[in-house]
Scaffold this active site. Structure first.
Site, PDB file in Angstrom:
ATOM      1  N   ASP A   1       0.805  -1.252  -0.078  1.00 37.81           N
ATOM      2  CA  ASP A   1       0.031  -0.048   0.051  1.00 37.81           C
ATOM      3  C   ASP A   1       0.919   1.094   0.105  1.00 37.81           C
ATOM      4  OD1 ASP A   1      -2.369   1.818   0.664  1.00 37.81           O
ATOM      5  OD2 ASP A   1      -1.409   1.691   2.662  1.00 37.81           O
TER       6      ASP A   1
ATOM      7  N   ASP B   1      -0.285   5.169   0.996  1.00 40.24           N
ATOM      8  CA  ASP B   1      -0.709   5.930   1.822  1.00 40.24           C
ATOM      9  C   ASP B   1      -0.448   5.499   3.365  1.00 40.24           C
ATOM     10  OD1 ASP B   1      -1.224   8.491   0.659  1.00 40.24           O
ATOM     11  OD2 ASP B   1      -2.705   7.291  -0.616  1.00 40.24           O
TER      12      ASP B   1
HETATM   13  P1  TMP Z   1      -5.045   3.557   0.893  1.00 43.32           P
HETATM   14  O1  TMP Z   1      -4.049   3.805   2.000  1.00 43.32           O
HETATM   15  O2  TMP Z   1      -5.768   2.257   1.503  1.00 43.32           O
HETATM   16  O3  TMP Z   1      -4.462   3.305  -0.579  1.00 43.32           O
HETATM   17  O4  TMP Z   1      -6.074   4.367   1.002  1.00 43.32           O
HETATM   18  C1  TMP Z   1      -5.921   5.768   0.884  1.00 43.32           C
HETATM   19  C2  TMP Z   1      -6.259   6.511   1.940  1.00 43.32           C
HETATM   20  O5  TMP Z   1      -6.843   7.890   1.425  1.00 43.32           O
HETATM   21  C3  TMP Z   1      -7.446   5.958   2.698  1.00 43.32           C
HETATM   22  O6  TMP Z   1      -6.769   5.863   4.252  1.00 43.32           O
HETATM   23  C4  TMP Z   1      -8.367   7.369   2.943  1.00 43.32           C
HETATM   24  C5  TMP Z   1      -7.686   8.543   2.475  1.00 43.32           C
HETATM   25  N1  TMP Z   1      -8.512   9.365   1.693  1.00 43.32           N
HETATM   26  C6  TMP Z   1      -8.298  10.857   1.951  1.00 43.32           C
HETATM   27  O7  TMP Z   1      -7.280  10.922   2.983  1.00 43.32           O
HETATM   28  N2  TMP Z   1      -8.932  11.841   1.495  1.00 43.32           N
HETATM   29  C7  TMP Z   1      -9.915  11.476   0.392  1.00 43.32           C
HETATM   30  O8  TMP Z   1     -10.551  12.267  -0.107  1.00 43.32           O
HETATM   31  C8  TMP Z   1     -10.026  10.020   0.250  1.00 43.32           C
HETATM   32  C9  TMP Z   1     -10.989   9.675  -0.892  1.00 43.32           C
HETATM   33  C10 TMP Z   1      -9.230   9.012   0.823  1.00 43.32           C
HETATM   34 MG    MG Z   2      -2.992   3.065   3.524  1.00 43.04          MG
END
Ligand code: TMP
Ligand code: MG
EC number: 3.1.3.91
Length: 289
Positions: free
Chosen positions: A38, A40
């Site tokens: 992953d 973020d």
């Molecule tokens: P991931 O880390 O699982 O790929 O997901 C991305 C992260 O982005 C998730 O924890 C939620 C976050 N997010 C935001 O911070 N702002 C937003 O507008 C959206 C849609 C997601």
């Molecule tokens: Mg994440």
């Protein structure tokens, strides 16, 4: 074997099993290994000096290219949907449609802001984003040993690619699948390309047609890195998994979520902003004997 596993941030429910997987991956060798991660809050930091670090979405939300009204609406969405995303008492089935709602609304708002493709690099440079300590060693080790790393992200691909480019680690063994922006002929954001990837559909359903895992079908040893319960399915499209080690960063609501994380991830790293454990395991596995 791996001294980093003694760090106080490390929690493991079944230590013997974990050591067995690490040994098996080492025995198979680097030619059988791939990393699926992953982005973020896994490769990037969750916090620094008591302050939260931005996700790839937050980097845009907080930047000068988004209007005050847009910022407020995006923040309201975050405050409403983020607690749902991480709520240990709701099922994935309950969460899924709500995540689609969040992503769709956030992407619609961002698409109204006339964001220019040419601005992304500077927005990233001016942001507070940080990769976890040890990111250089992680990317360098994998590149040096020809181990592919697949970054599977529900964030924004254009932004996260720029982060790893600016960190000088966007090597040829790095592959990204994420939500990418679609710009018009004059370079202004008009929408996001499909299929939409959110926290809880990171599986084969959004990888159809990418053929990435098929090309790597000989890479049957997997190290999976994530921070969300949704990251656990990222390797589901790999045709034949022989050994998989799942490492989870437990960043937020540590006490409430510990049980579920320990049941699902082989190694749980609690409030650990570094890649020390991952690097220690890789050093052991990739060490030529
Ligand atoms: P991931 O880390 O699982 O790929 O997901 C991305 C992260 O982005 C998730 O924890 C939620 C976050 N997010 C935001 O911070 N702002 C937003 O507008 C959206 C849609 C997601
Ligand atoms: Mg994440």
């Amino acid at each position: 074997m791996v001294p980093e596993l003694e760090k106080p941030t490390v929690r493991i429910l079944r230590p013997e099993r974990v050591l067995g997987i690490i040994r098996a991956i080492k025995e198979q060798g680097s030619s059988k290994l791939q990393v699926i991660s992953d982005f973020d809050m896994t490769l990037s930091r969750f916090g620094c000096n008591g302050r939260r670090c931005p996700t790839s979405h937050n980097i845009l939300d907080n930047s000068r290219v988004v209007s005050e009204d847009g910022k407020k609406k995006l923040k309201d969405l975050l405050h409403y949907y983020y607690p749902i995303e991480i709520d240990p008492n709701r099922t994935l089935e309950e969460k899924r449609p709500l995540m689609v709602e969040w992503w769709t609304r956030a992407h619609d708002l961002l698409s109204q802001q006339k964001i220019q493709k040419g601005d992304i690099a500077q927005i990233v440079r001016e942001s507070d984003v940080m990769l976890r300590d040890g990111f250089n060693e992680l990317f360098d080790q994998l590149y040096k040993h020809n181990v592919p790393i697949f970054i599977f992200s529900a964030g924004i691909g254009d932004v996260l690619e720029e982060i790893i480019r600016q960190a000088n680690v966007f090597y040829s063994n790095v592959n990204v699948v994420s939500n990418y922006m679609d710009f018009d002929d004059s370079g202004v954001l008009k929408c996001f390309k499909g299929p939409l990837i959110h926290t809880y559909n990171k599986n084969n359903s959004v990888l159809q047609g990418t053929e990435y895992f098929q090309q790597l079908s000989g890479r049957t040893s997997i190290i999976l890195l994530g921070d969300s319960m949704g990251d656990l399915t990222m390797a589901d499209g790999v045709p034949s998994v022989e050994n998989i080690l799942k490492i989870g960063f437990l960043n937020d609501k540590v006490e409430e979520r510990r049980g579920k994380y320990l049941d699902s991830y082989d190694i749980v790293l609690e409030s650990d902003e570094t890649l020390d454990v991952v690097n220690g395991i890789l050093r052991y596995i990739l060490l030529e004997t």
